[in-house]
Write an enzyme that holds these catalytic residues in place. Structure first.
Site, PDB file in Angstrom:
ATOM      1  CG  MET A   1      38.694  38.283  38.216  1.00 32.31           C
ATOM      2  SD  MET A   1      39.370  36.753  37.918  1.00 32.31           S
ATOM      3  CE  MET A   1      38.918  35.610  37.023  1.00 32.31           C
ATOM      4  N   PRO A   2      37.958  40.873  36.808  1.00 32.08           N
ATOM      5  CG  PRO A   2      37.992  40.132  34.575  1.00 32.08           C
ATOM      6  CD  PRO A   2      37.689  39.691  35.981  1.00 32.08           C
ATOM      7  CB  THR A   3      37.178  46.376  36.799  1.00 33.06           C
ATOM      8  OG1 THR A   3      36.497  45.625  37.795  1.00 33.06           O
ATOM      9  CG2 THR A   3      36.388  47.643  36.478  1.00 33.06           C
ATOM     10  CB  SER A  38      33.548  37.528  37.423  1.00 32.30           C
ATOM     11  OG  SER A  38      34.223  37.000  36.297  1.00 32.30           O
ATOM     12  CG  ASP A  40      32.254  44.689  37.097  1.00 30.63           C
ATOM     13  OD1 ASP A  40      31.082  44.367  36.817  1.00 30.63           O
ATOM     14  OD2 ASP A  40      32.761  44.513  38.215  1.00 30.63           O
TER      15      ASP A  40
END
Length: 62
Positions: A1-3, A38, A40
């Site tokens: 999801m968020p990186t 989720s 990263d």
């Protein structure tokens, strides 16, 4: 999801990097209500001679 891609000057300890990624992950999960797996985070160490602000390399600042 968020990186997250985080560029920072080289030289920080593994401990400090671990502390940063743990805090960012925890807060991201709190705000976005997501699973830690989720999130990263990519840390990129940059030499001071490869980074400039205001037209001046950080390796040349006093």
């Amino acid at each position: 999801m968020p990186t997250f891609r985080i560029e920072l000057f080289e030289g920080r300890s593994q401990e400090k990097k671990r502390e940063l990624v743990e805090a960012l992950t925890k807060e991201t999960c709190r705000v976005l209500e997501c699973d830690p797996g989720s999130v990263d985070i990519i840390l990129i160490d940059v030499k001071r001679e490869h980074w400039a602000t205001g037209g001046v390399l950080w390796s040349e600042r006093s």
